[in-house]
Structure formats: C-alpha cells, structure tokens
Design a protein around this motif. Structure first.
Motif, short mmCIF file in Angstrom:
data_model
loop_
_atom_site.label_atom_id
_atom_site.label_comp_id
_atom_site.label_asym_id
_atom_site.label_seq_id
_atom_site.Cartn_x
_atom_site.Cartn_y
_atom_site.Cartn_z
N LEU A 82 0.82 -1.21 0.00
CA LEU A 82 0.00 0.00 0.00
C LEU A 82 0.86 1.26 0.00
O LEU A 82 0.51 2.27 -0.63
N HIS A 83 1.99 1.23 0.69
CA HIS A 83 2.89 2.38 0.71
C HIS A 83 3.42 2.67 -0.69
O HIS A 83 3.49 3.84 -1.10
N THR A 84 3.80 1.63 -1.41
CA THR A 84 4.42 1.85 -2.72
C THR A 84 3.39 2.06 -3.82
O THR A 84 3.64 2.76 -4.79
N ASN A 85 2.18 1.47 -3.68
CA ASN A 85 1.17 1.61 -4.73
C ASN A 85 0.26 2.82 -4.55
O ASN A 85 -0.17 3.42 -5.54
N TYR A 86 -0.06 3.16 -3.28
CA TYR A 86 -1.00 4.25 -3.03
C TYR A 86 -0.50 5.28 -2.04
O TYR A 86 -1.22 6.23 -1.74
N ASN A 87 0.71 5.09 -1.52
CA ASN A 87 1.27 6.04 -0.55
C ASN A 87 0.35 6.20 0.65
O ASN A 87 0.26 7.27 1.25
N GLN A 88 -0.38 5.13 0.98
CA GLN A 88 -1.33 5.13 2.09
C GLN A 88 -1.14 3.86 2.91
O GLN A 88 -0.24 3.06 2.64
N ASP A 89 -2.00 3.68 3.93
CA ASP A 89 -1.77 2.59 4.87
C ASP A 89 -2.98 1.67 4.98
O ASP A 89 -3.87 1.67 4.11
N LEU A 90 -3.04 0.89 6.04
CA LEU A 90 -4.09 -0.12 6.21
C LEU A 90 -5.47 0.47 6.49
O LEU A 90 -6.45 -0.26 6.60
N THR A 221 4.68 -0.66 8.37
CA THR A 221 3.97 0.19 9.32
C THR A 221 4.91 0.63 10.45
O THR A 221 5.64 -0.19 11.00
N SER A 222 4.89 1.92 10.75
CA SER A 222 5.80 2.43 11.76
C SER A 222 5.13 3.57 12.53
O SER A 222 4.33 4.32 11.97
N LYS A 223 5.43 3.67 13.82
CA LYS A 223 4.93 4.79 14.62
C LYS A 223 5.70 6.06 14.29
O LYS A 223 5.21 7.17 14.51
N ASP A 224 6.91 5.89 13.76
CA ASP A 224 7.72 7.04 13.38
C ASP A 224 7.32 7.55 12.00
O ASP A 224 6.78 6.80 11.18
N LYS A 225 7.56 8.82 11.76
CA LYS A 225 7.28 9.41 10.45
C LYS A 225 8.25 8.84 9.43
O LYS A 225 9.47 8.87 9.62
N LEU A 226 7.72 8.29 8.35
CA LEU A 226 8.57 7.66 7.34
C LEU A 226 9.16 8.71 6.41
O LEU A 226 8.46 9.61 5.92
N LEU A 227 10.45 8.59 6.14
CA LEU A 227 11.12 9.52 5.24
C LEU A 227 10.66 9.29 3.80
O LEU A 227 10.48 10.24 3.03
N PHE A 228 10.45 8.04 3.45
CA PHE A 228 10.01 7.69 2.09
C PHE A 228 9.07 6.50 2.17
O PHE A 228 9.04 5.77 3.17
N SER A 229 8.30 6.29 1.11
CA SER A 229 7.40 5.13 1.04
C SER A 229 8.05 3.95 0.36
O SER A 229 7.81 2.80 0.73
#
Length: 345
Positions: A82-90, A221-229
């Motif tokens: 989902l991160h790589t295809n839609y830049n979104q999460d669960l 999935t991470s609680k930290d802010k991701l630098l990239f997807s």
C-alpha cells in the motif's frame, strides 16, 4: 518451517482471498461484453461480486483481520504494497487494498510497453476522433437538448459548442470546471493523496551498514514518520544507477544526501496521484445526469489503470444506450458462468 509459519500466520489466507477476488472480477468483462451498464460504481461492483461492496465498507485492516491474517503480515507485507502503490496505509478500504495486492502477492502485473498514455493515444488513432487542445471551463444544459461546453484554446477567446452527450474523464478535484446547477458538485470532489516521485541518478548508500541494498526497498507500518514510502531502481543508466523514490513530502537536500553516497542528478514530480481512501467513504455516480457521465467515479473505489478501463467501458455503454435509446440488459440474466473470461486485474 513451523516457526516461520507461526510468525507469518495468514499468508495463505491473503493469497486465497486475492485469488478469489480476481476470479470474481472476471464477471465484469462478461457483463460489459453483454452490454450491461451501471449508473454507479457500487452497482457495478455489487453485480460483479457482492463481497466487493462489503470490502468497500471495511478498512483493509478489518478485512484482513476477519480472514485470520496476523498483524505482522498486515504491518509488514500488506502495508508495504500500500505504501508503494497508493502512498497510504491499512486504513484504506478493503477493496482497494486487494487491488494493491493483485499486482504483487497475488495475480500478475502487466504493463503497456511504452507507457500507459499509449492507451488513449491508440484509441484516438483507432477512432479517428478529433482532439481539440483546450481548457473546458463549464458544462451547462443546452437550450435545445444535450449540453453546452464553454472552452478556451491558447489562441482564441472562449468558445461555446453544443454536444448531445458529455463524458468527463479527469478527476474533478482540480478541474476548475463549472457543472450544471442541479448537480451536487461537492459529492464528486474528493481529497487526493499528494505523492512526490523523486528521480535520482547516483549511488544509493547502504541502508544497513555492510549489506547490499536490494533493487526495491519498501517500508512497513511504523509509529515514526517515514522519510520515504519506497525506493526502486528504474531502467538503464549511462552513469551509475537510476532510482525512483516515493514520498509524501518533498525530500530536502540533506535528506537526499543521507540516502545517497553520490548524486549526479535529481528530478522531482509532485502530483495528486490517487484519492485518499478512508472508511466510511462516498463513491460518486458514473451518471451525473442523463447524457452527462463521469469516468473517474471508479477511482473512488480503487484507482488503477485497469479499473479506469472498466469505468471507461461502462460509461461508453451508458452514453451509447442514452444516445441510441437502447434499453439496458438485466445483469441477472447473463454471465452465470465466467470461467472462460480473463483473469488478470
């Protein structure tokens, strides 16, 4: 091993559910071949498989939990797609979640050699349609029948022209298009996910000291802010390597220097790529009014090039039936056996 199976419980359930979805989706091609049309994406999905509509009302996390998929699979494997295809999460709906998986974990991923833009380009060539390079400003009911379009070209003042039917094939969120007064334009406007594609020619620094980087790097999935997807190697390079980085915000020079040991060139494409998916969510109609249609309504269920093709075919059928005064076909009377129709999404 039993330890791996215990840790990554539910992978087979994901695959089975994805395969079932692809099998069910075959019915839409049969329905369209039999000239069945639908005024809304929800009606189309329900006629194809009622389970699709159920997934629209669930988050991907809820869908996966209901079929026994372990959290670690959700947070690492599924979230990565989902991160790589839609830049979104669960939190996206379950239907678009499985569309995301269809190109990786289940099913096969196809591409148009030369780029997806060749689909409309070849259609224009095949139909010999007239293409007018212009900006459409408004659509209003014609004084006789059909609709009046007001548009402008680079070398002329506003032009008005009447048409029997109009098909909108662009997202309305940034079209700056005035619609007829009796259409609830707000119901067709959806927030879109900002995505930045940063193309870098250079050498990627090892993300893990002493380890060689894989060709594709996904995030979980991470609680930290991701630098990239995601980061992936793209195509041949005359010098060093080409990379494409997906992120939600523009990467600073310092951040790029942290990721790369050598940078020769950087190009950034900043765009609103796909709708922001949430649950509950609204899905607009294909038919905005008789003779006025919206292809991109399908994106609110799931955005993908094949979903756009399905939406386009459906709108073409709606317009044909409207213009030629042809009755629609009852979807319940056709396509009861679709085993011979195509399988890929």
């Amino acid at each position: 091993s039993s330890g791996i199976n215990a840790e990554y419980g539910g992978v087979s359930n994901v695959v089975k559910e994805g395969e079932k979805m692809l099998k069910n989706l075959k019915k839409v091609y049969c329905l369209q071949q039999n000239q069945v049309s639908f005024k809304t994406p929800v009606e189309l999905l329900n006629a194809t498989a009622p389970d699709f509509v159920k997934k629209l009302g669930q988050t991907m996390k809820e869908t996966l939990t209901s079929i026994g998929v372990a959290d670690i699979i959700q947070n690492e494997l599924v979230a990565a797609t989902l991160h790589t295809n839609y830049n979104q999460d669960l939190g996206v709906n379950g239907f678009v979640g499985f569309v995301s998986l269809a190109g990786g974990l289940v099913g096969s991923l196809w591409r148009v050699d030369g780029g997806n833009f060749l689909l409309p380009a070849r259609l224009v060539e095949h139909t010999k349609a007239e293409v007018i390079s212009s900006t459409v400003k408004s659509i209003s009911p014609s004084s006789s029948s059909g609709y009046t379009l007001t548009y402008s070209t680079s070398d002329a003042e506003d032009i008005t022209e009447d048409f029997d039917a109009v098909i909108i094939a662009t997202p309305l969120h940034n079209a700056e298009l005035d619609l007829p007064d009796d259409i609830d334009q707000e119901s067709y406007l959806k927030p879109f996910q900002r995505t930045l594609a940063t193309f870098v020619n250079g050498i990627l620094a090892p993300l893990v000291p002493g380890e060689k980087n894989p060709s594709d790097i996904l995030t979980v999935t991470s609680k930290d802010k991701l630098l990239f997807s995601s980061i992936g190697m793209k195509g041949e390079a005359d010098k060093d390597f080409n990379y494409k980085i997906f992120s939600k915000e523009q990467l600073t020079e310092a951040q790029l220097n942290k990721l790369f040991s050598k940078i020769n060139d950087v190009k950034v494409v900043d765009w609103l790529a796909y709708p922001k998916y949430s649950v509950p969510d609204s899905v607009p109609n294909f038919e905005m009014a008789p003779g006025l249609y919206y292809v991109n309504a399908i994106e609110s269920a799931a955005s993908a090039i094949e979903m756009s093709c399905i939406g386009s075919k459906n709108v073409a059928l709606l317009a044909y039936q409207y213009l030629e005064k042809v009755d629609n076909v009852d979807s319940g009377k056709v396509c009861r056996d679709v085993r011979n129709f195509r399988e890929e999404l």
